[in-house]
Scaffold this active site. Structure first.
Site, PDB file in Angstrom:
ATOM      1  N   LYS A  13      54.649  52.336  54.060  1.00  0.00           N
ATOM      2  CA  LYS A  13      54.392  51.067  54.753  1.00  0.00           C
ATOM      3  C   LYS A  13      55.691  50.438  55.249  1.00  0.00           C
ATOM      4  O   LYS A  13      55.799  50.036  56.400  1.00  0.00           O
ATOM      5  CB  LYS A  13      53.671  50.064  53.823  1.00  0.00           C
ATOM      6  CG  LYS A  13      52.327  50.536  53.320  1.00  0.00           C
ATOM      7  CD  LYS A  13      51.664  49.495  52.425  1.00  0.00           C
ATOM      8  CE  LYS A  13      52.426  49.160  51.160  1.00  0.00           C
ATOM      9  NZ  LYS A  13      52.598  50.279  50.210  1.00  0.00           N
ATOM     10  N   ARG A  88      46.795  42.300  48.911  1.00  0.00           N
ATOM     11  CA  ARG A  88      46.666  43.420  47.987  1.00  0.00           C
ATOM     12  C   ARG A  88      45.449  43.276  47.091  1.00  0.00           C
ATOM     13  O   ARG A  88      45.192  44.155  46.274  1.00  0.00           O
ATOM     14  CB  ARG A  88      47.906  43.462  47.096  1.00  0.00           C
ATOM     15  CG  ARG A  88      48.843  44.629  47.382  1.00  0.00           C
ATOM     16  CD  ARG A  88      50.031  44.405  46.500  1.00  0.00           C
ATOM     17  NE  ARG A  88      50.837  45.540  46.271  1.00  0.00           N
ATOM     18  CZ  ARG A  88      51.975  45.797  46.914  1.00  0.00           C
ATOM     19  NH1 ARG A  88      52.370  45.040  47.911  1.00  0.00           N
ATOM     20  NH2 ARG A  88      52.711  46.816  46.570  1.00  0.00           N
ATOM     21  N   ARG A 123      63.229  57.923  46.597  1.00  0.00           N
ATOM     22  CA  ARG A 123      63.394  56.733  47.451  1.00  0.00           C
ATOM     23  C   ARG A 123      64.723  56.042  47.162  1.00  0.00           C
ATOM     24  O   ARG A 123      65.102  55.814  46.020  1.00  0.00           O
ATOM     25  CB  ARG A 123      62.239  55.752  47.220  1.00  0.00           C
ATOM     26  CG  ARG A 123      62.501  54.404  47.898  1.00  0.00           C
ATOM     27  CD  ARG A 123      61.255  53.672  48.300  1.00  0.00           C
ATOM     28  NE  ARG A 123      60.533  53.059  47.197  1.00  0.00           N
ATOM     29  CZ  ARG A 123      59.470  52.283  47.376  1.00  0.00           C
ATOM     30  NH1 ARG A 123      58.997  52.049  48.594  1.00  0.00           N
ATOM     31  NH2 ARG A 123      58.852  51.769  46.333  1.00  0.00           N
ATOM     32  N   ARG A 156      65.113  51.777  43.053  1.00  0.00           N
ATOM     33  CA  ARG A 156      64.430  50.637  42.444  1.00  0.00           C
ATOM     34  C   ARG A 156      64.007  50.945  41.022  1.00  0.00           C
ATOM     35  O   ARG A 156      63.540  52.036  40.728  1.00  0.00           O
ATOM     36  CB  ARG A 156      63.198  50.260  43.287  1.00  0.00           C
ATOM     37  CG  ARG A 156      63.529  49.287  44.392  1.00  0.00           C
ATOM     38  CD  ARG A 156      62.419  49.128  45.384  1.00  0.00           C
ATOM     39  NE  ARG A 156      61.104  48.897  44.800  1.00  0.00           N
ATOM     40  CZ  ARG A 156      60.004  48.715  45.515  1.00  0.00           C
ATOM     41  NH1 ARG A 156      60.067  48.730  46.837  1.00  0.00           N
ATOM     42  NH2 ARG A 156      58.849  48.521  44.933  1.00  0.00           N
ATOM     43  N   ARG A 167      51.499  51.749  38.943  1.00  0.00           N
ATOM     44  CA  ARG A 167      51.263  51.021  40.214  1.00  0.00           C
ATOM     45  C   ARG A 167      50.127  51.675  41.006  1.00  0.00           C
ATOM     46  O   ARG A 167      49.352  50.996  41.660  1.00  0.00           O
ATOM     47  CB  ARG A 167      52.552  50.970  41.039  1.00  0.00           C
ATOM     48  CG  ARG A 167      53.562  49.988  40.440  1.00  0.00           C
ATOM     49  CD  ARG A 167      54.965  50.250  40.906  1.00  0.00           C
ATOM     50  NE  ARG A 167      55.154  50.054  42.317  1.00  0.00           N
ATOM     51  CZ  ARG A 167      56.156  50.586  43.015  1.00  0.00           C
ATOM     52  NH1 ARG A 167      57.041  51.354  42.414  1.00  0.00           N
ATOM     53  NH2 ARG A 167      56.279  50.340  44.285  1.00  0.00           N
TER      54      ARG A 167
HETATM   55  P1  ADP Z   1      55.606  49.137  47.414  1.00  0.00           P
HETATM   56  O1  ADP Z   1      56.148  48.923  48.813  1.00  0.00           O
HETATM   57  O2  ADP Z   1      56.263  50.271  46.744  1.00  0.00           O
HETATM   58  O3  ADP Z   1      54.117  49.138  47.369  1.00  0.00           O
HETATM   59  P2  ADP Z   1      56.289  46.422  47.069  1.00  0.00           P
HETATM   60  O4  ADP Z   1      57.719  46.328  47.372  1.00  0.00           O
HETATM   61  O5  ADP Z   1      55.306  46.052  48.146  1.00  0.00           O
HETATM   62  O6  ADP Z   1      56.020  47.899  46.568  1.00  0.00           O
HETATM   63  O7  ADP Z   1      55.905  45.582  45.793  1.00  0.00           O
HETATM   64  C1  ADP Z   1      56.674  45.621  44.613  1.00  0.00           C
HETATM   65  C2  ADP Z   1      56.016  44.734  43.566  1.00  0.00           C
HETATM   66  O8  ADP Z   1      55.952  43.373  44.033  1.00  0.00           O
HETATM   67  C3  ADP Z   1      54.564  45.084  43.238  1.00  0.00           C
HETATM   68  O9  ADP Z   1      54.468  46.115  42.246  1.00  0.00           O
HETATM   69  C4  ADP Z   1      54.031  43.738  42.721  1.00  0.00           C
HETATM   70  O10 ADP Z   1      54.478  43.473  41.398  1.00  0.00           O
HETATM   71  C5  ADP Z   1      54.728  42.739  43.634  1.00  0.00           C
HETATM   72  N1  ADP Z   1      53.945  42.420  44.841  1.00  0.00           N
HETATM   73  C6  ADP Z   1      54.295  42.658  46.136  1.00  0.00           C
HETATM   74  N2  ADP Z   1      53.352  42.240  46.985  1.00  0.00           N
HETATM   75  C7  ADP Z   1      52.355  41.699  46.217  1.00  0.00           C
HETATM   76  C8  ADP Z   1      51.091  41.118  46.495  1.00  0.00           C
HETATM   77  N3  ADP Z   1      50.645  40.979  47.746  1.00  0.00           N
HETATM   78  N4  ADP Z   1      50.342  40.691  45.442  1.00  0.00           N
HETATM   79  C9  ADP Z   1      50.778  40.802  44.179  1.00  0.00           C
HETATM   80  N5  ADP Z   1      51.944  41.363  43.839  1.00  0.00           N
HETATM   81  C10 ADP Z   1      52.745  41.808  44.840  1.00  0.00           C
HETATM   82  P1  ADP Z   2      55.971  51.752  50.811  1.00  0.00           P
HETATM   83  O1  ADP Z   2      56.569  50.581  51.553  1.00  0.00           O
HETATM   84  O2  ADP Z   2      54.547  52.029  51.252  1.00  0.00           O
HETATM   85  O3  ADP Z   2      56.103  51.651  49.342  1.00  0.00           O
HETATM   86  P2  ADP Z   2      58.247  53.334  51.831  1.00  0.00           P
HETATM   87  O4  ADP Z   2      58.231  53.104  53.312  1.00  0.00           O
HETATM   88  O5  ADP Z   2      59.295  52.660  51.044  1.00  0.00           O
HETATM   89  O6  ADP Z   2      56.760  53.058  51.228  1.00  0.00           O
HETATM   90  O7  ADP Z   2      58.320  54.914  51.590  1.00  0.00           O
HETATM   91  C1  ADP Z   2      58.334  55.461  50.270  1.00  0.00           C
HETATM   92  C2  ADP Z   2      59.299  56.650  50.210  1.00  0.00           C
HETATM   93  O8  ADP Z   2      58.777  57.720  50.997  1.00  0.00           O
HETATM   94  C3  ADP Z   2      60.692  56.339  50.803  1.00  0.00           C
HETATM   95  O9  ADP Z   2      61.630  57.102  50.093  1.00  0.00           O
HETATM   96  C4  ADP Z   2      60.571  56.830  52.248  1.00  0.00           C
HETATM   97  O10 ADP Z   2      61.839  57.201  52.810  1.00  0.00           O
HETATM   98  C5  ADP Z   2      59.668  58.049  52.071  1.00  0.00           C
HETATM   99  N1  ADP Z   2      58.831  58.300  53.253  1.00  0.00           N
HETATM  100  C6  ADP Z   2      58.325  57.398  54.138  1.00  0.00           C
HETATM  101  N2  ADP Z   2      57.580  58.018  55.087  1.00  0.00           N
HETATM  102  C7  ADP Z   2      57.614  59.346  54.777  1.00  0.00           C
HETATM  103  C8  ADP Z   2      57.031  60.523  55.376  1.00  0.00           C
HETATM  104  N3  ADP Z   2      56.271  60.447  56.478  1.00  0.00           N
HETATM  105  N4  ADP Z   2      57.282  61.710  54.770  1.00  0.00           N
HETATM  106  C9  ADP Z   2      58.055  61.793  53.646  1.00  0.00           C
HETATM  107  N5  ADP Z   2      58.623  60.728  53.048  1.00  0.00           N
HETATM  108  C10 ADP Z   2      58.410  59.517  53.599  1.00  0.00           C
END
Ligand code: ADP
Ligand code: ADP
Length: 214
Positions: A13, A88, A123, A156, A167
């Site tokens: 995302k 979410r 990541r 992270r 998660r």
């Molecule tokens: P990822 O991109 O890997 O899904 P995020 O960076 O979006 O993770 O979120 C990291 C953490 O922040 C989540 O595990 C949660 O604890 C919190 N968080 C982020 N967005 C939300 C949301 N919309 N509602 C509740 N918790 C959230």
């Molecule tokens: P989210 O915001 O949904 O948690 P990220 O954009 O941070 O996800 O991506 C999670 C991990 O996967 C990062 O290390 C990113 O560089 C990698 N990644 C993102 N898109 C791809 C893809 N199409 N193929 C392989 N790895 C990817």
């Protein structure tokens, strides 16, 4: 244009939101990035959120809803925005609707759990901007260095395998029902589109663009 990007943690995302926001010239709003900034600044919000984030749980809805409602009413969002990581839960989705924040598109990125666990172990994140890289699949130009600012990259704390699995469990339990809510809307607006998130980053981006009428 208002778009939300949904999908499990690690679906890509953040990676796609950055490209899409630049392409559409609208701000990217990531609740995860906003919360991490609050934690590192040691604000009240950060103190409330940290424990949930560290253990991979969702931060309570009321806290998040307040945060997003304030952010989307800022002047830079007047032509739209891209929401990454919000809503979410069903409660958050309904709050968005009640606040009159209309959406054009809801894009779900689909990636299976095992692929995600693999991705997360590689990541690398830039704390200042939330930009993410992958050691193998999307490496920075210089190892452990952000392409744009030259700052060091970090892994992270919540990307440890055990926390990632938790998660994913939280996602399937609390977020998947909300995805079903959007998927089941019979209106044209927002338009719900499902995009396979596997393949090269640019290929996934092209897939998303081809679904948007822009
Ligand atoms: P990822 O991109 O890997 O899904 P995020 O960076 O979006 O993770 O979120 C990291 C953490 O922040 C989540 O595990 C949660 O604890 C919190 N968080 C982020 N967005 C939300 C949301 N919309 N509602 C509740 N918790 C959230
Ligand atoms: P989210 O915001 O949904 O948690 P990220 O954009 O941070 O996800 O991506 C999670 C991990 O996967 C990062 O290390 C990113 O560089 C990698 N990644 C993102 N898109 C791809 C893809 N199409 N193929 C392989 N790895 C990817």
């Amino acid at each position: 244009m208002r778009i939300i990007l949904l999908g499990p943690p690690g679906a890509g995302k953040g990676t796609q939101a950055e490209k899409l926001a630049a392409h559409l010239n609208i701000p990217k709003i990531s609740t995860g990035d906003m919360l991490r900034a609050a934690v590192s600044e040691g604000t009240d919000l950060g103190r409330q959120a940290q424990e949930y984030m560290d253990s991979g749980k969702l931060v309570p809805d009321a806290v998040i809803i307040d945060l997003v409602e304030n952010r989307v009413s800022a002047p830079d969002c007047k032509n739209g925005c891209l929401l990454d990581g919000f809503p979410r839960t069903l409660v958050q989705a309904k709050a968005l609707d009640r606040a009159g924040i209309d959406l054009d598109y809801v894009v779900e990125l689909v990636v299976d759990d095992e692929e995600i666990v693999q991705r997360m172990s590689g990541r690398l994140s830039h704390p200042g901007s939330g930009r993410s890289y992958h050691k193998i699949f999307n490496p920075p130009k210089v190892e452990w260095v952000d392409d744009i600012t030259g700052d060091p990259l970090v892994q992270r704390e919540d990307d440890k395998e055990e926390t990632v699995r938790h998660r994913l469990h939280v996602y399937h339990k609390q977020t998947a029902p909300m995805v079903e809510f959007y998927r089941g809307l019979s209106t044209d607006c927002p338009k719900f589109v499902e995009v396979q998130g596997v393949g090269k980053v640019d290929e996934v981006f092209e897939r998303i663009l081809s679904e948007l009428n822009i």
